[in-house]
Design a protein around this motif. Structure first.
Motif, short mmCIF file in Angstrom:
data_model
loop_
_atom_site.label_atom_id
_atom_site.label_comp_id
_atom_site.label_asym_id
_atom_site.label_seq_id
_atom_site.Cartn_x
_atom_site.Cartn_y
_atom_site.Cartn_z
N VAL A 131 -6.46 -2.41 -1.48
CA VAL A 131 -6.10 -3.57 -1.39
C VAL A 131 -5.80 -4.80 -2.46
O VAL A 131 -5.45 -4.44 -3.04
CB VAL A 131 -5.95 -4.38 0.17
N PHE A 132 -7.51 -4.19 -2.76
CA PHE A 132 -8.31 -5.29 -3.49
C PHE A 132 -7.32 -4.68 -5.01
O PHE A 132 -6.78 -5.26 -6.29
CB PHE A 132 -9.52 -5.17 -3.83
N GLU A 133 -8.00 -2.93 -5.15
CA GLU A 133 -7.00 -2.39 -6.07
C GLU A 133 -5.86 -2.84 -6.56
O GLU A 133 -5.15 -2.40 -7.54
CB GLU A 133 -7.24 -1.21 -5.91
N GLN A 134 -5.25 -2.15 -5.11
CA GLN A 134 -3.34 -3.16 -5.19
C GLN A 134 -3.38 -4.30 -6.34
O GLN A 134 -2.09 -4.36 -7.22
CB GLN A 134 -2.63 -2.81 -3.72
N ALA A 135 -4.32 -5.03 -5.68
CA ALA A 135 -3.54 -6.24 -6.35
C ALA A 135 -4.06 -7.04 -7.34
O ALA A 135 -4.48 -8.17 -8.02
CB ALA A 135 -4.18 -8.15 -4.64
N HIS A 136 -4.79 -5.38 -8.19
CA HIS A 136 -5.47 -6.32 -9.04
C HIS A 136 -6.79 -7.00 -8.91
O HIS A 136 -7.04 -7.99 -10.33
CB HIS A 136 -4.86 -6.39 -10.43
N GLY A 137 -7.45 -7.09 -7.73
CA GLY A 137 -8.73 -7.61 -8.03
C GLY A 137 -8.47 -9.45 -7.83
O GLY A 137 -9.05 -10.53 -7.31
N LEU A 181 -3.80 -12.94 -3.38
CA LEU A 181 -3.08 -11.53 -2.97
C LEU A 181 -3.56 -11.06 -1.90
O LEU A 181 -2.82 -10.40 -1.37
CB LEU A 181 -2.67 -10.85 -4.34
N ALA A 182 -4.37 -10.09 -2.19
CA ALA A 182 -5.27 -9.28 -1.29
C ALA A 182 -5.82 -9.60 0.27
O ALA A 182 -5.29 -9.34 1.22
CB ALA A 182 -6.36 -8.94 -2.03
N GLY A 183 -5.61 -11.42 -0.38
CA GLY A 183 -5.66 -12.22 1.55
C GLY A 183 -5.03 -12.23 2.05
O GLY A 183 -4.54 -11.97 3.14
#
Ligand SMILES: Nc1ncnc2c1ncn2[C@@H]1O[C@H](COP(=O)(O)OP(=O)(O)OP(=O)(O)O)[C@@H](O)[C@H]1O
Ligand SMILES: [Mg+2]
Length: 476
Positions: free
Chosen positions: A423-429, A433-435
């Motif tokens: 998810v972090f990868e998709q949210a670009h860190g 957004l990841a949350g």
């Protein structure tokens, strides 16, 4: 391990020596311990520092342990409570268990007995929390697509769906039986621009060629014996929407030629009619066969193959994405027993994770349906699974559960870690957004990052709010 990940024990007793002893045992097990000398102060503790496990005396100065039990269960349903009883109050302790106490222990107790009790309670809390984590994840993921899968393979599939859903590009969905081909076909239609028009599924292997032609393209009154009135075909029914050609590999050669013509000319000619009718449909086909091999062998038309297969979505078999199994299990449990929150024991999950699933998600679904029917409607355990799925369990009962627990806990933790990383990868860190994507609060996310030693890469992670606003304004 940080303190907020440890099991929190609250000991409630008016006798200081008992509190001390219980807390010493708790500490030796790695718990964070707290104490209260009365029910009133226990209630305050429950609000300020919610415990996972409570040990309470049966007789407290102003209120009984049973009343305290009710208050705890009301406020913290997942917290496990055990009652310490004095001589002669065992019957009442049994009544307390009916009210939801985990167990009772007679005073004076042996240290070893208390240790075992606390250990068992902690295992139960962990199991329930893990199950709850998966259930929550299922709920947030369901909102996204109704298709469960955080494995890399399924994430690719989900990405393809969102790319294809608003286009009219023909799609070929490949995958073994039971991998979710129809589910994906429906998602492409119902998540996209054509959602309001019809989705018509045709099983290409189900009908003899002559019947199939009249089913697909319709017929005129009197076209054949029994054709008492004119009937529109499935292509017409799907006009403006999607036609799903399931098991396309089963389509007889003769029908393949007719289908190809319809796709090329975008018109159908009903059986017995001279008129052609315009049809504008999006075609999604599915197969569990290797169509490329079929056209090389001459059993499938090459030109039709290329017309259908503009884009392929391949569904990986379940054995190649085992990390999806725990979430699928909870998704299916929720489908069969909505709102009942059945628990899956660590040993049962271990068996489910190890099995090869030749029938893929459909087989898993049957297995869950069976377990729900045979089980006690609270817990799914190894003996509720079909014999072929059960893994060899170690001989003694004790080893059995301990062994399985540690293995499954590791598997679940690994799964959680992988999910967060992805998810972090998709949210670009981007932590905020990841949350959101994970459906967890910022605080929980921070805790989990710490637990799994994840340091998000990319500058976006530590952006100030002003920078974030600027990035949004700039369209990033
Ligand atoms: N990723 C998934 N998430 C949730 N449910 C799934 C998933 N994949 C499959 N299922 C469920 O498994 C069952 C089988 O799926 P589906 O009918 O789409 O498979 P299929 O590939 O078309 O199978 P077959 O080749 O046997 O026709 C359905 O009940 C479907 O809802
Ligand atoms: Mg199918």
């Amino acid at each position: 391990m940080t303190d907020d990940l440890k099991i929190k024990l609250l000991v409630v007793d008016d006798e200081q020596s008992i509190r001390r002893l219980c807390m010493t045992i708790g500490t030796s097990l790695g718990f964070v311990c707290d104490e209260a000398e009365s029910a009133e102060s226990a209630v305050t503790r429950i609000e300020t520092a919610p415990p996972d496990v409570v040990l309470t005396d049966f007789k407290l100065p102003n209120q009984s342990g049973v009343e305290l039990l009710k208050a705890i269960k009301g406020a913290l349903p997942r917290t496990e409570v055990a009652i310490m009883t004095g001589h002669g109050s065992i019957e009442s302790a049994v009544d307390a268990m009916k009210l939801g106490a985990y167990d009772y222990i007679e005073k004076p107790f042996r240290v070893e007995k208390m240790r075992l009790l606390l250990q068992r309670m902690a295992e139960k809390v962990k199991l329930v929390n893990e199950n709850a984590f998966l259930r929550d994840k299922v709920n947030t993921d369901e909102n996204l697509d109704g298709i469960i899968g955080s494995s890399a393979g399924m994430q690719d599939v989900l990405r393809m769906i969102s790319r294809l859903k608003d286009t009219r590009t023909p799609v070929l969905i490949s995958g073994e039986s039971g991998t979710g081909k129809e589910l994906v076909a429906r998602a492409i239609h119902f998540r996209g621009a054509l959602a309001k028009s019809n989705f018509v599924a045709v099983d290409c292997g189900a009908l003899v060629p002559t019947l199939m032609e009249s089913e697909m393209f319709g017929y005129e009154k009197g076209a054949f014996t029994g054709a008492t009135k004119t009937k529109a075909g499935l292509f017409q029914a799907a006009n403006g929407g999607t036609i799903f050609l399931d098991e396309i590999g089963e389509l007889p050669l003769e029908m393949q030629a007719k289908l190809l013509r319809v796709l090329q000319e975008k018109e159908v000619r009903p059986v017995g009619s001279n008129e052609k009718i315009d049809v504008d449909v999006r075609v999604v086909a599915a197969t569990n066969r290797d169509l490329e091999a079929a056209y090389r062998a001459g059993t499938f038309r090459k030109d039709l193959y290329f017309r259908l297969n503009v884009v392929t979505v391949h569904l990986p078999p379940l054995r190649e994405r085992r990390s999806d199994i725990p979430m699928l299990v909870h998704h299916l449990l929720n489908r069969y027993t909505p709102g009942m929150h059945l628990q899956v024991t660590a040993a049962a999950m271990k068996s489910l994770l190890q099995y090869d699933w030749p029938g893929n998600v459909r087989e898993l679904e049957n297995c869950i349906a069976r377990a729900v029917t045979l089980g006690d409607h609270k817990t799914i355990d190894v003996h509720d699974l079909p014999p072929s799925i059960r893994t060899e369990q170690p001989v003694t009962q004790e080893m059995n559960s301990q062994d399985a627990t540690s293995l499954s806990t590791t598997a679940l933790a690994e799964m959680e870690r992988m999910t967060i990383l992805r998810v972090f990868e998709q949210a670009h860190g981007d932590k905020a957004l990841a949350g959101k994507m994970l459906g967890i609060s910022r605080a929980t996310l921070y805790r989990k990052l710490k637990r799994y030693n994840i340091t998000p890469r990319g500058g976006a992670a530590e952006k100030t709010e002003a920078e974030e606003a600027e990035a949004h304004a700039a369209g990033h």
